[in-house]
Write an enzyme that holds these catalytic residues in place. Sequence first.
Site, PDB file in Angstrom:
ATOM      1  N   ASP A 139      13.072 -15.242 -29.585  1.00  0.00           N
ATOM      2  CA  ASP A 139      11.671 -15.577 -28.752  1.00  0.00           C
ATOM      3  C   ASP A 139      11.690 -14.688 -27.659  1.00  0.00           C
ATOM      4  OD1 ASP A 139      10.962 -17.267 -30.582  1.00  0.00           O
ATOM      5  OD2 ASP A 139      10.817 -19.010 -29.291  1.00  0.00           O
ATOM      6  N   TRP A 168       1.327 -21.784 -34.673  1.00  0.00           N
ATOM      7  CA  TRP A 168       2.386 -22.144 -34.294  1.00  0.00           C
ATOM      8  C   TRP A 168       3.270 -23.132 -35.200  1.00  0.00           C
ATOM      9  CZ3 TRP A 168       4.663 -27.014 -33.338  1.00  0.00           C
ATOM     10  CH2 TRP A 168       5.649 -26.949 -32.339  1.00  0.00           C
TER      11      TRP A 168
END
Length: 344
Positions: A194, A256
């Site tokens: 990430d 998401w």
Amino acid sequence: MGFFVTFHLSYKFRLLLLFLLCLTVLGWATSNYFVGAIQEIPKAKDFMANFNKVLVWGKGKTLTQEASMKEADLNNCPSVSPYLRGQNKLVFKPDLTLEEVEAKNPKVHRGRYHPEECKASQRVAILIPHRNREKHLLYLLEHLHPFLQRQQLDYGIYVIHQAGSKKFNRAKLLNVGYLEALKDENWDCFIFHDVDLVPENDLNIYKCEEQPKHLVVGRNSTGYRLRYNGYFGGVTALSREQFFKVNGFSNNYWGWGGEDDDLRLRVELHRMKIIRPMPNVGKYTMIFHTRDRGNEVNIERMKLLHQVSQVWRTDGLTSCIYKLLSVDYNPLYTNITVDFWSGA
Ligand code: UD2
Ligand code: MN
């Protein structure tokens, strides 16, 4: 007659002796000359050979010296790098610029670095999915380069950027990263990372192991505790073979959530076991953010998660279709821009 014969014989005999003497003298003279010459030739030959040897050897010596110097350089890196510092207090300067970070990393070219003093055991590609998170990327690059260098890694950083503003697909971007990075180098290990997670402790080694590794045990925002058993989000390390074996991520998680659990299920289906560093080592700071536009919660995710065992073979690296818009080799990272929506 006797006398005459004797005389005659002796005359002939003397002639013969003379003749033989002449021959011997001639033979001796010539043989001396030839022997000398013959002896000279090998000498010359030897000389030339030696001369060549010196030349070749001289050259060879330089090469050998270079090689042996390189070999000395290329001794395997120690199992524990001497540059590790452990837990580190992270500071994020609000006015940091890319130029500053570049200036601090003169040995990084095209996002790549390898230790000069030893041979790293793995080539590691760091893959970062990205869109509209420039500041986070800057902070991550600032911390990650020195962090990886302290670990004496042979590494390359890839940012995989999703073009356009439609639904974000983190997992598919990471599949693209794997496929595209392998065109550059036969990377041994992939770190799926990430953009907003910065490692705090350099004892958290960015290398692959016998089993897939989850590097984020805890982060600042969750009190540094594991969110749930089987949690596999944020930063993971899978070898080229491990990721290939599970056919990579699913390409079908838009928005998401869920894609990290899907990968965990793939790993478990292949009887692999997730490993983690110690809690005091697997610590990250997540740079604060709100949910991005184009990355709304994926309400399909539970349904998708129930299908993993049926679809993993046909949904993944083998079915990852995308349009490659550009590959830019920046000093600190390679930027791969892809489009998922043009029907490429
Ligand atoms: C969690 C997981 C993450 C992923 C996600 C669900 C952790 C620490 N991380 O992150 O791995 O499973 O849930 O999808 O548990 N991104 C962009 N631009 C966008 C949207 C996302 O660059 O517009 C990238 C970026 O690298 C970001 C990552 O995708 O770090 C995950 O998205 P997030 O940070 O919004 O999700 P988060 O923090 O809940
Ligand atoms: Mn995040």
